[in-house]
Write an enzyme that holds these catalytic residues in place. Structure first.
Site, mmCIF file in Angstrom:
data_model
loop_
_atom_site.group_PDB
_atom_site.id
_atom_site.type_symbol
_atom_site.label_atom_id
_atom_site.label_comp_id
_atom_site.label_asym_id
_atom_site.label_seq_id
_atom_site.Cartn_x
_atom_site.Cartn_y
_atom_site.Cartn_z
ATOM 1 N N GLU A 1 0.825 -1.215 0.000
ATOM 2 C CA GLU A 1 0.000 0.000 0.000
ATOM 3 C C GLU A 1 0.854 1.258 0.000
ATOM 4 O O GLU A 1 0.457 2.294 -0.526
ATOM 5 C CB GLU A 1 -0.954 0.008 1.195
ATOM 6 C CG GLU A 1 -2.077 -1.020 1.100
ATOM 7 C CD GLU A 1 -1.674 -2.399 1.607
ATOM 8 O OE1 GLU A 1 -0.493 -2.611 1.945
ATOM 9 O OE2 GLU A 1 -2.560 -3.284 1.662
ATOM 10 N N PHE B 1 -11.733 -7.888 13.628
ATOM 11 C CA PHE B 1 -10.623 -8.295 12.771
ATOM 12 C C PHE B 1 -10.295 -7.187 11.762
ATOM 13 O O PHE B 1 -11.174 -6.699 11.058
ATOM 14 C CB PHE B 1 -10.966 -9.596 12.039
ATOM 15 C CG PHE B 1 -9.887 -10.021 11.081
ATOM 16 C CD1 PHE B 1 -8.635 -10.389 11.557
ATOM 17 C CD2 PHE B 1 -10.108 -10.028 9.719
ATOM 18 C CE1 PHE B 1 -7.619 -10.760 10.679
ATOM 19 C CE2 PHE B 1 -9.096 -10.397 8.836
ATOM 20 C CZ PHE B 1 -7.847 -10.755 9.325
ATOM 21 N N GLN B 2 -9.044 -6.801 11.733
ATOM 22 C CA GLN B 2 -8.544 -5.741 10.843
ATOM 23 C C GLN B 2 -9.253 -4.406 11.042
ATOM 24 O O GLN B 2 -9.368 -3.611 10.120
ATOM 25 C CB GLN B 2 -8.609 -6.183 9.379
ATOM 26 C CG GLN B 2 -7.600 -7.300 9.109
ATOM 27 C CD GLN B 2 -7.339 -7.548 7.651
ATOM 28 O OE1 GLN B 2 -8.211 -7.356 6.815
ATOM 29 N NE2 GLN B 2 -6.137 -7.996 7.329
ATOM 30 N N MET C 1 23.878 9.723 2.963
ATOM 31 C CA MET C 1 23.664 11.006 3.611
ATOM 32 C C MET C 1 23.897 10.911 5.120
ATOM 33 O O MET C 1 24.449 11.830 5.729
ATOM 34 C CB MET C 1 22.245 11.513 3.315
ATOM 35 C CG MET C 1 21.977 12.913 3.819
ATOM 36 S SD MET C 1 23.183 14.099 3.209
ATOM 37 C CE MET C 1 22.334 14.720 1.760
HETATM 38 C C1 LIG Z 1 12.037 6.212 5.753
HETATM 39 C C2 LIG Z 1 13.299 6.886 6.115
HETATM 40 N N1 LIG Z 1 14.110 6.354 7.038
HETATM 41 C C3 LIG Z 1 15.286 6.963 7.361
HETATM 42 C C4 LIG Z 1 15.643 8.143 6.778
HETATM 43 C C5 LIG Z 1 16.929 8.833 7.170
HETATM 44 N N2 LIG Z 1 17.845 8.934 6.021
HETATM 45 C C6 LIG Z 1 17.949 10.040 5.279
HETATM 46 S S1 LIG Z 1 19.021 9.887 4.021
HETATM 47 C C7 LIG Z 1 19.397 8.316 4.463
HETATM 48 C C8 LIG Z 1 20.399 7.513 3.700
HETATM 49 C C9 LIG Z 1 19.943 7.177 2.351
HETATM 50 O O1 LIG Z 1 20.839 6.247 1.804
HETATM 51 P P1 LIG Z 1 20.718 5.812 0.299
HETATM 52 O O2 LIG Z 1 19.322 5.480 -0.037
HETATM 53 O O3 LIG Z 1 21.713 4.756 0.027
HETATM 54 O O4 LIG Z 1 21.056 7.144 -0.486
HETATM 55 P P2 LIG Z 1 22.432 7.992 -0.484
HETATM 56 O O5 LIG Z 1 22.349 8.990 0.600
HETATM 57 O O6 LIG Z 1 23.562 7.043 -0.292
HETATM 58 O O7 LIG Z 1 22.426 8.636 -1.816
HETATM 59 C C10 LIG Z 1 18.679 7.932 5.592
HETATM 60 C C11 LIG Z 1 18.789 6.639 6.260
HETATM 61 C C12 LIG Z 1 14.734 8.680 5.836
HETATM 62 N N3 LIG Z 1 14.967 9.857 5.233
HETATM 63 N N4 LIG Z 1 13.597 8.029 5.515
#
Ligand SMILES: Cc1ncc(C[n+]2csc(CCOP(=O)(O)OP(=O)(O)O)c2C)c(N)n1
Lengths: 179, 576
Positions: B66, B128-129, B491
């Site tokens: 979803e 349920f649900q 990041m």
């Molecule tokens: C659902 C969710 N969980 C955690 C985060 C925190 N977060 C922001 S950027 C990031 C890293 C993303 O890594 P990747 O997808 O490999 O992209 P990159 O930064 O390496 O380009 C995280 C964990 C988020 N933005 N969204």
């Protein structure tokens, strides 16, 4: 910025769940609601909430804008205490025998302009309307008698400015009709 | 339901006896929906049953989760400007929508989400649900409503669409009990025309416009910041006319990307934490700051107490709650951006601010020298994210829709992608939802089949909604997927490097063989590890008829710069 007591009047459609939408605005900002009262208004199908909070002018202003942003909120206002006429109601339940034993009970009730609502063999209920300080003062005086139960209503308030809800609602409805 | 709702006198259809479920489908069709995304389950089965009869008119895309459905609806809405529609069952189906709904709420995306609910006599019994989806979604919807009787359906859905797309758009949710879906009634469609408690936009205040114009006309160093408001009110043309007449350098927020061509002579780049050097610096140099359809997000402003204090701020905004929320304004112009810009353009003097514009270009040179040149033409053998985006630009010529996930690759894609047309960048700005990209790209491509849609994703975020490869496979949606694989949650790793003593706690990714996985879904793939392979691989991807997956191994420990560190002022933006 200094915190102050503000009374908010929130006029809404009569809809299940709306109270939740309204309170979410406060809880999300970790604003404590000191009291809240809900009722109809003079306009059919318009409900009103009277909400008291202790906050800065800036915060209360932002909160009111967020309230008005809600789709089913018609209008929201905030006032300081001197711009409203407000009231609260308190009920006190005391053991009847203690009241009878004491000498001052009648004097206390009289001097506070309180009313006796019910007298039963084992308890008596006293009612007092007034501002919080007043209902609290009576509470303090009745305490020695052994208060069995106490409840104070949320503040309800009427604003002093003369703009009527009817005129506001009419104006809004006219706008929609023009579309 | 006794609120004052003014209905159109034009009744489109004769009353017709049908079930609530058929009414849901019919109301969607009457609202102009021809495509929706969803996932079936017990409490919504009657609606699916009704959908079965109208598949030629109202196409349903079965996603694999979803969350995929709601992000796809968002991608569709953002690419087309229409309302996105998604549908799910009660309980877990409904809760799986919540992330996307929250994302749509903060990024003002018009969505109508429909959820099934248990029978009305079971409400509140922990059936349920059963889940209180009205309660759960309340803080993240513009409006929501629970239907327990079939006769409420036409009005509830008409109202849902009206609210979702008017004013500042947003997601709405209609929860429909199963008994209401079964119940028979006489359906009659009525267009919803408005309600007294909701005024989508204010009328323009002439005196505010005059004051704003005076400020603009006497400004020596005026600066325009523009956001998604320009796109949402379809005011791109009016915006351009305004800046061209007044000659004011203009910077976009992340959600304002592509509202103006990238290479317009007054476009000075992107604001914010990883935005461009010049617009961040100049925010604290300008004398009049004109904000158009943007909301001074903290990622744009940095430290508010040191943000544009020298400037007089004019704010063109549709939402009264945004005025003075973060930045104190001198003049607030409430209204739809299109109306406001049109009126304001008439009042401003025709001007050029050549020296002031040149000052931006000078700062841009510094960023070029220190950041951009190295990012786009690295001196090291490892591939950078920037050169991949640059390579895509070469082939797309700025005509593709770029969809991103969240992280370093997002910032790089936003910084370096080129756009000719509006609605060409779809990214999760306000919520920063990893997992957004892949499903959003599917929705965007389905909404704009004639545009090339390129999904730029990190190896982390790819795995958050990787199951939507199944949707691509089944629906044969030709999206182009570019995974920039740095084997890190890049990041977060960057922040660990800069602010947490390089303690790389839980950011290393041991990744599976993406090539094998994607091939399993019948999608053509390619993996690039060397610079000399890049351009050819990108061209091949773009020339390919169907969906395509391109994985590029990029530098593991590259960082995104410039950067305004949290808590710093925009003028303290770091180039390295
Ligand atoms: C659902 C969710 N969980 C955690 C985060 C925190 N977060 C922001 S950027 C990031 C890293 C993303 O890594 P990747 O997808 O490999 O992209 P990159 O930064 O390496 O380009 C995280 C964990 C988020 N933005 N969204």
């Amino acid at each position: 910025m200094m915190n102050k007591r503000y009374t908010l009047s929130v006029f809404t459609e009569d809809r299940v769940g709306l109270l939740n939408r309204v309170t979410i605005i406060f809880t999300r900002r970790k604003i404590n609601i000191e009291s809240i009262a809900a009722s109809e208004s003079e306009v059919e199908n318009v409900h009103r909430y009277t909400i008291v909070i202790n906050e800065s002018a800036d915060t209360v202003n932002k909160v009111v804008l967020q309230l008005e942003k809600q789709v089913e909120v018609i209008r929201a206002f905030y006032h300081e205490d001197d711009a409203i006429v407000y009231q609260e109601l308190a009920l006190y339940k005391l053991p009847t025998e203690m009241l009878l034993a004491g000498q001052d009970a009648e004097k206390i009730v009289r001097s506070h302009h309180a009313r006796v609502l019910a007298v039963e063999a084992d308890f008596t209920v006293i009612e007092k309307t007034g501002h919080k300080e007043e209902t609290q003062a009576l509470f303090d005086e009745l305490k020695p008698f052994g208060i069995l139960e106490f409840v104070r209503s949320g503040r309800i308030a009427i604003s002093k400015p003369m703009r009527t809800l009817t005129s506001i609602v009419n104006e809004l409805e006219n706008k929609i009709n023009q579309n | 339901m006794k609120t004052l709702e003014i209905e159109s006198k034009l009744v489109v259809k004769e009353a017709k006896s049908m079930s609530g479920a058929q009414a849901v489908v019919q109301a969607l069709i009457d609202e102009g929906t021809d495509l929706m995304f969803g996932y079936p389950g017990g409490a919504i089965m009657p609606v699916y049953n009704a959908l079965y009869d109208v598949e030629d008119k109202l196409h349903h895309v079965l996603t694999r989760h979803e969350q995929g459905a709601v992000h796809a609806a968002q991608g569709y809405a953002r690419a087309t400007g229409k309302v996105g529609v998604c549908i799910a069952t009660s309980g877990p189906g409904a809760t799986n929508l919540i992330t996307g709904i929250a994302d749509a709420q903060i990024d003002s995306t018009p969505l109508v989400c429909i959820t099934g609910q248990v029978h009305s006599h079971l409400l509140g019994t922990d059936a349920f649900q059963e889940t209180d989806v009205i309660g759960i979604s309340m803080p993240v919807t513009k409006w929501n409503y629970q239907v327990t009787k079939a006769e409420e359906i036409p009005m509830a859905i008409a109202k849902a669409f009206y609210i979702a797309r008017s004013g500042k758009p947003g997601p709405v949710l209609v929860d429909i009990t199963k008994d209401a879906q079964f119940e028979m009634f006489d359906y009659q469609y009525k267009e919803f025309k408005g309600m007294r408690s909701y005024l989508p936009k204010s009328e323009l205040d002439e005196s505010c416009l005059v004051t704003a114009a005076k400020l603009i006309n006497s400004a020596k160093k005026p600066f325009v910041l523009f956001g998604q408001g320009v796109v949402l009110s379809k005011a791109e043309k009016e915006f351009k006319a305004f800046i061209e007449k007044s000659g004011i350098p203009s910077a976009w927020t992340i959600l304002g990307l592509s509202a103006l061509e990238s290479d317009h002579y007054l476009n000075v780049g992107m604001l914010g934490m990883h935005g461009n050097y010049a617009p961040n610096k100049m925010t604290n140099e300008c004398d009049v700051l004109i904000a158009v359809g943007m909301r001074f997000d903290d990622r744009v402003t940095g430290d508010l107490s040191r943000y544009a204090k020298q400037a007089k701020v004019i704010h063109l905004e549709i939402d009264p709650a945004e005025i003075d929320k973060n930045v104190k304004t001198e003049v607030a112009v409430l209204g739809d951006a299109k109306d406001s810009l049109l009126a304001l353009t008439k009042l401003v003097d025709k001007k050029q601010h050549d020296d002031w514009l040149r000052a931006f270009r000078d700062l841009e040179q510094e960023e070029l020298k220190i950041v951009i040149n190295e990012e786009l033409n690295p001196s090291t053998p490892v591939l950078s994210m920037g050169e991949v985006i640059n390579s895509v630009n070469q082939v797309s010529k700025g005509d593709a829709i770029v969809v991103t996930d969240v992280g370093q690759h997002q910032m790089v894609a936003c910084r370096y992608s080129k756009f000719n047309e509006t609605r060409s960048m779809i990214t999760s700005g306000g919520l920063g939802t990893m997992g957004f990209c892949l499903p959003a790209a599917i929705g965007a491509k389905m909404g704009m089949p004639n545009k090339e849609v390129i999904a730029v994703i990190g190896d982390g975020g790819f795995q958050m909604t990787i199951q939507e490869l199944g949707t691509i496979f089944q629906s044969k949606t030709p999206v182009k997927i570019v995974v920039l694989n740095n084997e890190f949650l890049g990041m977060v790793r960057q922040w660990q490097e800069l602010f947490f003593d390089k303690r790389y706690a839980s950011t290393t990714m041991v990744n599976p063989d993406f090539q094998a996985i994607v091939k399993g879904y019948g999608i053509e793939t390619c993996k690039v590890t060397k610079r000399e392979e890049l351009n050819l691989a990108v061209s091949k991807m773009m020339d390919h008829e169907g969906a395509y997956f391109l994985e590029v191994k990029v530098g593991k420990e590259n960082n995104v710069f410039p950067m305004v560190p949290t808590g710093a002022s925009v003028s303290e933006i770091r180039l390295k």
